[in-house]
Write an enzyme that holds these catalytic residues in place. Structure first.
Site, PDB file in Angstrom:
ATOM      1  N   ASP A 158      64.446  13.425   4.016  1.00 44.72           N
ATOM      2  CA  ASP A 158      63.091  13.667   4.511  1.00 44.72           C
ATOM      3  C   ASP A 158      62.194  12.440   4.387  1.00 44.72           C
ATOM      4  O   ASP A 158      62.545  11.453   3.731  1.00 44.72           O
ATOM      5  CB  ASP A 158      62.461  14.867   3.770  1.00 44.72           C
ATOM      6  N   ASN A 185      59.374  25.369  -6.382  1.00 44.06           N
ATOM      7  CA  ASN A 185      59.315  26.589  -5.564  1.00 44.06           C
ATOM      8  C   ASN A 185      60.650  26.869  -4.869  1.00 44.06           C
ATOM      9  O   ASN A 185      60.730  27.749  -4.026  1.00 44.06           O
ATOM     10  CB  ASN A 185      58.180  26.481  -4.531  1.00 44.06           C
ATOM     11  N   GLU A 213      60.339  24.572   2.857  1.00 44.19           N
ATOM     12  CA  GLU A 213      59.497  25.315   1.923  1.00 44.19           C
ATOM     13  C   GLU A 213      59.730  26.819   2.076  1.00 44.19           C
ATOM     14  O   GLU A 213      60.192  27.277   3.124  1.00 44.19           O
ATOM     15  CB  GLU A 213      58.017  25.009   2.234  1.00 44.19           C
TER      16      GLU A 213
HETATM   17  C1  F6R Z   1      63.178  14.657  -1.936  1.00 39.06           C
HETATM   18  C2  F6R Z   1      63.219  16.077  -1.588  1.00 39.06           C
HETATM   19  C3  F6R Z   1      62.633  17.124  -2.464  1.00 39.06           C
HETATM   20  C4  F6R Z   1      62.829  16.859  -3.964  1.00 39.06           C
HETATM   21  C5  F6R Z   1      62.186  17.973  -4.782  1.00 39.06           C
HETATM   22  C6  F6R Z   1      62.294  17.711  -6.280  1.00 39.06           C
HETATM   23  O1  F6R Z   1      63.797  13.858  -0.944  1.00 39.06           O
HETATM   24  O2  F6R Z   1      63.690  16.410  -0.544  1.00 39.06           O
HETATM   25  O3  F6R Z   1      63.198  18.364  -2.135  1.00 39.06           O
HETATM   26  O4  F6R Z   1      64.201  16.785  -4.245  1.00 39.06           O
HETATM   27  O5  F6R Z   1      60.837  18.100  -4.444  1.00 39.06           O
HETATM   28  O6  F6R Z   1      61.535  16.592  -6.613  1.00 39.06           O
HETATM   29  P1  F6R Z   1      61.573  15.939  -8.063  1.00 39.06           P
HETATM   30  O7  F6R Z   1      62.946  15.394  -8.227  1.00 39.06           O
HETATM   31  O8  F6R Z   1      60.537  14.863  -8.033  1.00 39.06           O
HETATM   32  O9  F6R Z   1      61.287  17.035  -9.035  1.00 39.06           O
END
Ligand code: F6R
Length: 242
Positions: free
Chosen positions: A68, A137, A144
């Protein structure tokens, strides 16, 4: 099938995760890797840098596709995921940067960008190992919690919860982009193998939903991973036990 490895610490989780990627590269030098950003994989990327320096693994023939990118955000912005990947991995290993891909956060037509991204993944032969973190979440990529989820790469709105969680990287919450281009669930699920990393007690609730019962809900997108035949969850004790 979900295989779970519970590690004592973040460092151990990072090493175990790096082992999965290293084994993949040793078995297939020209692997296609799906990569994630965020705090969780930083330690694993560090381990991979060290293994690369030691001559244990090479990224020379690797192709990569990131999950992403914020939208709209320039690749040169220090909070862009392109910038993150360069800083945390690509600038420190022998990868050919022209074969590394991150969705274009400045695409004029995000729908077209999404379609082209999925076509490029398919043309590369599909993803061999997809690295995932998981949101508090339950989001994977930026899919999401919603009543309906997208199959392909698409433009999405970020939830307030995600904006809040990611505000730590920006000057203020108002500076966090409210949209992103993300791989969809089909893009992710078509990977041959999926490596999920989770660290910290704030991930416990969603890790539990992933491992403890058999239900799948679009309201906790990571539960969809139960439908994949080769998923390995590497987490630390805090994420596993709370
Ligand atoms: C990042 C992504 C997100 C993160 C998720 C966890 O490329 O796609 O899904 O993996 O938000 O983020 P952290 O590792 O910062 O807790």
């Amino acid at each position: 099938m979900l295989k779970v490895i519970v590690c004592d610490s973040y460092e151990e989780m990072s090493k175990e995760g790096a082992k999965v990627i290293a084994d993949q590269l040793k078995a297939k030098a020209d692997s296609v890797l799906g990569l994630a950003t965020g705090s969780t994989p930083v330690g694993m990327y560090k381990c991979l840098q060290e293994m690369n320096k030691a001559g244990e693994i090479s990224f020379k023939d690797v192709t990569s596709y990131n999950l992403d990118e914020y939208y709209p955000l320039a690749p040169t912005h220090d909070q862009s995921y392109r910038y993150f990947m360069n800083a945390n991995l690509f600038d420190h290993v022998d990868i050919d940067k022209s074969r590394t891909h991150v969705p274009n956060g400045l695409a004029k037509d995000p729908a077209e960008e999404g379609k082209a991204y999925d076509e490029a993944v398919a043309a590369a032969g599909g993803i061999d190992v997809q690295v995932l973190g998981v949101g508090q979440n339950g989001h994977i990529g930026f899919n999401e919690p919603e009543e309906e989820l997208y199959a392909g790469t698409h433009l999405t709105n970020l939830t307030d919860n995600t904006i809040e969680a990611n505000a730590r990287f920006f000057a203020s919450k108002e500076d966090v982009p409210t949209q992103a281009i993300t791989m969809g669930l089909a893009t992710i699920m078509q990977a041959k193998k999926i490596l999920v990393l989770a660290s910290g007690a704030n991930k416990h609730a969603v890790v539990k939903k992933m491992v403890e019962d058999d239900r799948i809900t679009t309201q906790i997108p990571c539960t969809v991973l139960k439908a994949h035949k080769d998923v390995i969850l590497v987490c630390d004790k805090a994420a596993y036990n709370g």
